[in-house]
Structures are given as structure tokens and as C-alpha cells.
Design a protein around this motif. Structure first.
Motif, PDB file in Angstrom:
ATOM      1  N   ILE A 193      21.418 -20.530  -0.880  1.00 15.86           N
ATOM      2  CA  ILE A 193      21.092 -21.607  -1.815  1.00 15.86           C
ATOM      3  C   ILE A 193      20.074 -21.122  -2.842  1.00 15.86           C
ATOM      4  O   ILE A 193      20.214 -21.367  -4.046  1.00 15.86           O
ATOM      5  N   ALA A 194      19.034 -20.422  -2.355  1.00 15.58           N
ATOM      6  CA  ALA A 194      18.012 -19.915  -3.271  1.00 15.58           C
ATOM      7  C   ALA A 194      18.626 -18.943  -4.276  1.00 15.58           C
ATOM      8  O   ALA A 194      18.284 -18.970  -5.471  1.00 15.58           O
ATOM      9  N   PHE A 234      11.706 -20.151  -4.339  1.00 16.20           N
ATOM     10  CA  PHE A 234      13.010 -19.687  -4.827  1.00 16.20           C
ATOM     11  C   PHE A 234      13.010 -18.168  -4.961  1.00 16.20           C
ATOM     12  O   PHE A 234      13.974 -17.492  -4.583  1.00 16.20           O
ATOM     13  N   ALA A 235      11.907 -17.614  -5.512  1.00 16.04           N
ATOM     14  CA  ALA A 235      11.811 -16.166  -5.714  1.00 16.04           C
ATOM     15  C   ALA A 235      11.913 -15.413  -4.395  1.00 16.04           C
ATOM     16  O   ALA A 235      12.479 -14.317  -4.331  1.00 16.04           O
ATOM     17  N   ALA A 236      11.337 -15.987  -3.329  1.00 14.33           N
ATOM     18  CA  ALA A 236      11.368 -15.353  -2.001  1.00 14.33           C
ATOM     19  C   ALA A 236      12.608 -15.753  -1.215  1.00 14.33           C
ATOM     20  O   ALA A 236      12.614 -15.707   0.013  1.00 14.33           O
ATOM     21  N   PRO A 262       5.069 -14.507  -4.449  1.00 18.75           N
ATOM     22  CA  PRO A 262       6.133 -14.918  -3.527  1.00 18.75           C
ATOM     23  C   PRO A 262       6.066 -14.115  -2.227  1.00 18.75           C
ATOM     24  O   PRO A 262       5.781 -12.917  -2.222  1.00 18.75           O
ATOM     25  N   GLY A 263       6.318 -14.800  -1.136  1.00 20.59           N
ATOM     26  CA  GLY A 263       6.320 -14.136   0.161  1.00 20.59           C
ATOM     27  C   GLY A 263       4.989 -14.130   0.870  1.00 20.59           C
ATOM     28  O   GLY A 263       4.919 -13.836   2.065  1.00 20.59           O
ATOM     29  N   THR A 264       3.902 -14.443   0.151  1.00 16.53           N
ATOM     30  CA  THR A 264       2.579 -14.522   0.786  1.00 16.53           C
ATOM     31  C   THR A 264       1.864 -15.841   0.477  1.00 16.53           C
ATOM     32  O   THR A 264       1.046 -16.298   1.269  1.00 16.53           O
ATOM     33  N   GLY A 265       2.128 -16.427  -0.675  1.00 20.48           N
ATOM     34  CA  GLY A 265       1.401 -17.612  -1.102  1.00 20.48           C
ATOM     35  C   GLY A 265       0.058 -17.293  -1.722  1.00 20.48           C
ATOM     36  O   GLY A 265      -0.688 -18.211  -2.093  1.00 20.48           O
TER      37      GLY A 265
END
Length: 733
Positions: A602-603, A564-566, A372-375
Motif C-alpha cells: 500500500i505504501a 509512507f517513505a519507510a 524515516p525509519g527512526t522518527g
């Protein structure tokens, strides 16, 4: 590949053959002498002038292209994933080749190498005399000429032209080779020629160059080759198939000892060294460099995915054939995002769960992880063997990815194209609910009901602004819960935690259905079989709300859950960190590409709900370590596709197990890891396999605790902001 026969370019055992050879070589050397040694002004007679004209018209420059070199694909820690090549070659400089190897080659192939100018007229004359007066045969091509021949063959094969090999050369071919050899001698030093020859010459099969040969036959570097080892390789270049020490050890031994004799004759070794070397056994230590993704040291399907990314990218060439040339011949070093520790854990969990030897061939199991956050893609594993053919357990199809990159049919990814996601789609309904102002603890009437034929649900993107229930028999649509129980009024939160289909349906019915599917698309969920030239949103259909219509690739689901995690930041999947060719060329690679798709609030609401899955729902019995974790199981209606997606701020992983064969029949009754199950769902196999995976990687990608949503999102109340834990005004949707 050039294969020289174990006899010279000219010569025959018969008297007639020897005479013909004598006449041919005499004519050849006459033309050569006329063209090179006799000034034009001094030549008398039309015959000599014609010879000179013929020779002068021959090409005088040798066009040398870069030699093919293997490509290596590496994990992020530098460990090897795979080696790809058409020719296994590892170029070295001359000082990286042992002197014994150099001496052996020169002694047997061209002992006057440092004395002639590319063509050895003395050697030609000696060969003629030897072949006329003995039963043995002797060649006259110098190392420089052989170097020229190999360069010409390499260029011809690269350009898909007809290569001329030693056994089929005409006098014209030989003259051309000689003239080019003389030119080479004027432009390169002797050491450069010798190094060039040692790097280009074939030794056997796809083994080219002395370093690759030393590694293959003896598992040593070229600099460490001994007298007997160097002699074996020097003898092998005369006939890589005929003298192959694996297939023909006696021939290889005789040839090797002949080379050692030549080394003694020409003063390269002492009598003692000679005697010790000829009594040495072949001493082979065959160490092949496995080629391609089928021979990958790890992650063969990730290797395949990376290969497709290169072949699809115009940065590596205008056409696919051009890119293939770059991939297999340019000596690329491809550093990837793969975490070898995560990959090993994923493959172990998959093998322990559904290895192909104890699992029905129709059952596939895959696992893919995203940071998450980088892909960054951290792992990509599956339970089949990456081998072509129809043998049970073999498949080169990748369960984790789409059919086509970006939905473009000209850019295949080697994937199956995904599977029905089941209830793993439900968090997007919850996200749309929160976005529309709903709270997680709002009660929803989830009684069993039939939505009659023609019933209309809000859907702004469809004609008339509504979705109309249509069923094959006109009987209306009746969603059911697992076990046909638990119908009643429950909160949105409990409905997701317990995966009640009727709660999801009634929640969606109060929303704009198009927004649910649009939101999922923005998060990364799309039709895995998209082929229109772009990635296609899933169709707006009621059964799709519980994941029972179109197919989505595990990589897409992992991407969305990583979003969602990020906290709403969705990053495009990324596999390449750096790509460099052997000549130093750096190719562009995708940078981290992230967008804040949904607000953090929302996330956080979705994450709060999916954490409840792990506390009271289908994930409550999983042993995955004492770490923050959210997740969701999924099973389609036919129980042919089952999922578990677990995530936190450090890693998001999609675990899928299902029937990937045509027909997609139920998993029930099929052998999985040596066992059969009367009924299979996401919590039974896919989820425990994920938990085993997580237990192997504690602390590798640490996670921060999830941030709670506001009370408004959770309960529908709105206390003063300073009383809302872990929140700030900017996080409100």
C-alpha cells in the motif's frame, strides 16, 4: 543572590557608631570564647553558663545541596543548541583556578585563611581596633564564614525561604555562621573550602563562580586569570553591583588596585609585578552566555520543544516545579536528534523566503524534518524571532507542534496546535483506496456535482453506518477544483498528481469514510488541538477529505509522510538521545518506537502516486536536485494555509506557510519576503522554499530509489509475480 555592601558587617564612621560596634563585637566574641574555649566545668557564674547554653543550642552541621549548574542542549553532532540556567555556574576544581586568582582572593578577603580554624578572633580584634581608630572600615568574616553564608543563602533560595544577607544579620545569625564555619573546618580541607567558595560566590547578575565570571568578563578560563584579572574578580565579590566594572569602571579599577596592593603587602607578588598590574587597564572582554531558548545558538523552537518534553516527563520529578528545578539547576547535558546541518539549511530557506523583517506579522513559515525509519527529528525551524512580546516578528509559539503532548492539558508543548492540511490529506484517501483493492489507474467520474442535503456516504463508525451531508444553508455540498476547471473522468493516479478535489471526493464516496480517517490517524495524523487526555482522530467530514476542517501540526504530517517513505512503518517523533545530570544521573529517554501500520504494498502504491506529483503535477518545476523524491502540495479553501511535504527514504519534510493569527485570513495581498501575491497556493511559496532547503543538503541523508508497486495496485492487472518489477509476494496488500 548575596550582595555584600562595600563596607564591613560592623562599623560606622562616627565615634558613637564605633563604640556601639565595639560593645557588640565584644559581647559576640565573649560568647564565642565562652562557648568554644572555656570548659563547662571551669565556668563560674550564670552569665557564662547562659552564653555556653546559647552557643551549644546553635546548629552545628551545614547542609550543603548540589550547586545549581547550567543545562546544555546539544545537537546530535555535539554542537550547542542552547544553555539554560537560573545561575550561570561552571564548577571547577582548585587546580583549575590560577594561583594569582587564589592569592588575590585570600589577600583581600582573609589573609590568615590558612592559619585560623574558621573564625579569626585575631582578625575580629584587629577589625575592631581599626574601625575605632580610623575613618576606614574593615571586615572580619573569614572565607570559611563567607562560604557558609553563601551555602545558607543558596539553600534558602532553593527552598523558597527567606535568605539572610550580610546587611541584615543579627548577632544570632553571626553566631550561627561562626559555629557552622568551625564545623566546616573540621570536615573539609582548606583547599576544599576555598574551591567551594570560588564556585558558589556571586560575581554579578546570574554569574556565579569563578569560571563563569572569568568567561563572562575576560573570555578566558579560570586557570588562565592573570594578576590584574584575578584582582578584579577578587575585589568584585565584596560588592558585585557596587563594583561592577561595566557599570562602574572607576570604582572597579580602584578596588582592583586595592587588591593588588594587598597581594604585595602579604608577599604574593613582587614590586615589579605590582607596578605592572596596577597600570594595566581593566581589559574587559564581555562574553555573555546567553540564557534560554531566546539565546539559542541554533533552533530556538526545537529548544523550546525539548524543554517542554523534560517539563512534562515525571521521570524528572513528581511536580512541574520539581522538573523545572532539574532542568534549570541540575546541569543536564541533553543530547538530541537535531542535525545541525539540516537545521541550518531549513532556517536559511525560511529566512530567504519569509524573514520577519520583510514579511507581514500574520504570516508564519515553518519547516520540520523527520528521519524515516527512526522518527528522529532532524530540524525544526520557523520565521519568527523567539522572543516574548507583541512586537512584529516575535513569537514564542511553535508552529510545528501540537498544543498538548498526547492531548493532555497538563502537558503543554508551546505549540499553535496546527493548521488545516489542505490537499496534503489526499494521499490517505489513495491509501484507503488501495487497501480496499482499488488500483491507481482506475477511472473515476470527477464531473462537477452537488451532493444533496441528506446524501449518505458509507461510514461504519458513525450512527447508522453512514455519513450524511449537512450544510449550513441546506444547499448540499459542491466540491470544486482549483480554477473551477478540469472536471471529468480521470484515474486515481492523475487525480492525486493534479490534486483534483472532485476525484478525491468520488473516490472516498466509494469507500468507508471512517477507514480513511482511521488510517490517517494510525499514520500519525490527529487533531493538533487535542485536549481530552488523548490524541483525537480528525472528525469524519467530507470537507476533511481535502483538508479543510480541523488543524494538524506540521510535525504530525511529517511523521505520517515519513511512514509512507519507510514503506508503511510509522515511527513516533523522537527528540532526545541521552540526558545526563552533572552528578552522573542518567535519565530515561524514549527509544525508537515504530510500527508497521500499513503493508508495504500500500505504501509503495501511495509513493508511486506522490512521485507523479513531482513528475507531472504541482512539483514538476521544482529544482531540488537529482534524487528520488515524492511529495504533495496542499492549500485550504480560504488560501490561508499552504503546504508542501516532500519525502524519500532519507528525509521527510513538512514546509508550511500560512496566516497563523486569529481569523486565519487569506494570504493574498499580504507581504511575504517583500513581495505580495494576488493568490497563494502550496506550489507558489511553500514548495520552492522546501526545494531551496533540499538543494543545501545533498547527500547528507541519502535516499534509496522508491520500490514500484505491483501491477495489480498500479493497473488492476495481475501478471505472474516474477514479471512484476521490484516486488515479492509478501508485499501484496
Amino acid at each position: 543572590m548575596m550582595e555584600r555592601q562595600p563596607f564591613p558587617w560592623f562599623g560606622s564612621g562616627s565615634i558613637i557608631g564605633s563604640l556601639l560596634a565595639f560593645l557588640s563585637i565584644s559581647a559576640l566574641t565573649g560568647v564565642l570564647a565562652a562557648g568554644l574555649l572555656v570548659p563547662v566545668a571551669a565556668v563560674a557564674g550564670t552569665g557564662a553558663s547562659a552564653s555556653i547554653d546559647f552557643f551549644e543550642d546553635l546548629p552545628a552541621e551545614l547542609e550543603r545541596e548540589a550547586l545549581a549548574q547550567p543545562t546544555t542542549i546539544l545537537a546530535s553532532d555535539g554542537s550547542l543548541i542552547a544553555t539554560l540556567y537560573e545561575e550561570n555556574r561552571q564548577p571547577v576544581t582548585l587546580d583549575q583556578v590560577s594561583q594569582d586568582m587564589q592569592d588575590a582572593l585570600i589577600a583581600i578577603e582573609d589573609y590568615r585563611f590558612y592559619e585560623h580554624g574558621g573564625v579569626d578572633l585575631q582578625g575580629i580584634a584587629g577589625a575592631i581596633a581599626s574601625n575605632l581608630t580610623s575613618d576606614s572600615t574593615r571586615g572580619a568574616s573569614t572565607i570559611t564564614q563567607q562560604f557558609v553564608t553563601n551555602v545558607l543563602i543558596d539553600s534558602a533560595l532553593r527552598d523558597d525561604k527567606q535568605a539572610v544577607f550580610s546587611g541584615s544579620k543579627t548577632v544570632g545569625d553571626k553566631l550561627r555562621e561562626m559555629k557552622l564555619a568551625i564545623t566546616v573546618e573540621k570536615t573539609l580541607s582548606k583547599d576544599e573550602i576555598l574551591a567551594g567558595y570560588l564556585n558558589i560566590v556571586p560575581f554579578t547578575g546570574t554569574i556565579f563562580g569563578v569560571q563563569a565570571a572569568a568567561r563572562y568578563f575576560f573570555n578566558v578560563d579560570a586557570k588562565d586569570l592573570t594578576i590584574d584579572q584575578g584582582a578584579l574578580l577578587a575585589g568584585l565579590v565584596n560588592g558585585p553591583t557596587f563594583y561592577n566594572p561595566i557599570e562602574h569602571p572607576e570604582r572597579a579599577l580602584q578596588r582592583r588596585n586595592l587588591v593588588i596592593d594587598a597581594m604585595l603587602t602579604h608577599g604574593k607578588i613582587t614590586v615589579e609585578e605590582h607596578n605592572a598590574a596596577v597600570t594595566t587597564e581593566l581589559g574587559l572582554n564581555i562574553t555573555p552566555t546567553l540564557n534560554g531558548c531566546a539565546g539559542a545558538a541554533q533552533a530556538p523552537y526545537f529548544c523550546d520543544y525539548v524543554s517542554h518534553l523534560i517539563l512534562n516527563d515525571p521521570a524528572y520529578g513528581e511536580t512541574r516545579e520539581d522538573r523545572k528545578e532539574v532542568l534549570y539547576r541540575s546541569g543536564l547535558t541533553i543530547k538530541t536528534t537535531l542535525d545541525s546541518r539540516v537545521q541550518s539549511a531549513a532556517q536559511t530557506a525560511i529566512d530567504d523566503t519569509a524573514d520577519p523583517d520583510t514579511t507581514n506579522e500574520a504570516v508564519g513559515h515553518s519547516m520540520v524534518s523527520i528521519e524515516p525509519g527512526t522518527g528522529n527529528i532532524l530540524s525544526m525551524a520557523q520565521n519568527t524571532r523567539y522572543l516574548p512580546g507583541a512586537a512584529p516578528g516575535n513569537s514564542v509559539l511553535n508552529f510545528n507542534v501540537d498544543l498538548y503532548q498526547g492531548g493532555d492539558q497538563s502537558k503543554p508543548l508551546g505549540g499553535v496546535g496546527g493548521f488545516q492540511p489542505g490537499s496534503t490529506f489526499k494521499p490517505f484517501v489513495v491509501a484507503a483506496w488501495i487497501e480496499a483493492g482499488g488500483s491507481l489507474n482506475t477511472p473515476i467520474d470527477g464531473r462537477k456535482r452537488t451532493y444533496p442535503e441528506g446524501d449518505e456516504w458509507p461510514a461504519s463508525c458513525l450512527p447508522g453506518g453512514s455519513y450524511t451531508v449537512r450544510t449550513p444553508q441546506g444547499e448540499g455540498y459542491t466540491p470544486q477544483n482549483y480554477g473551477d476547471i478540469n472536471y471529468g473522468t480521470y484515474t486515481v493516479l492523475r487525480g492525486l498528481a493534479q490534486s483534483y478535489n472532485t476525484i478525491t471526493m468520488e473516490t472516498a464516496r466509494q469507500l468507508d469514510m471512517c477507514r480513511i480517517f482511521d488510517l490517517a490517524y494510525e499514520m500519525g495524523v490527529h487533531d493538533g488541538k487535542s485536549s481530552s487526555g488523548h490524541l483525537e482522530r480528525l472528525d469524519v467530514l467530507a470537507p476533511g477529505l481535502i483538508g479543510g476542517v480541523q488543524d494538524v501540526a506540521p510535525l504530525s504530517m511529517a511523521t505520517a509522510y515519513a511512514g509512507f517513505a519507510a514503506e508503511g512503518k510509522v515511527c513516533q517523533p523522537r527528540a532526545l538521545l541521552k540526558v545526563t545530570a552533572a552528578d552522573g544521573t542518567n535519565y530515561p529517554v524514549p527509544t525508537t518506537d515504530c510500527d508497521q501500520v500499513i503493508p508495504k504494498g500500500i505504501a509503495r502504491g501511495v509513493n508511486y502516486a506522490t512521485q507523479e506529483v513531482m513528475k507531472t503535477g504541482s512539483g514538476r518545476l521544482l529544482d531540488y536536485g537529482n534524487i528520488p523524491m515524492a511529495g504533495k502540495t496542499g492549500t485550504n479553501d480560504r488560501r490561508s494555509q499552504t503546504w508542501f511535504i516532500g519525502y524519500n527514504s532519507g528525509i521527510a519534510t513538512a514546509s508550511w506557510i500560512g496566516n497563523w493569527k486569529e481569523g486565519n485570513g487569506s494570504l493574498s495581498g499580504l507581504k511575504i519576503g517583500g513581495q505580495t501575491y494576488p493568490e497563494v497556493d502550496g506550489s507558489l511559496i511553500a514548495a520552492p522554499s522546501w526545494a531551496q532547503f533540499m538543494r543545501q543538503i545533498p547527500g547528507i541523508h541519502p535516499a534509496e530509489p522508491f520500490v514500484n508497486p505491483t501491477n495489480t495496485i498500479r493497473d488492476g492487472t495481475n501478471p505472474p509475480i516474477d514479471k512484476v518489477p521490484n516486488s515479492n509476494p509478501n508485499d501484496r496488500p
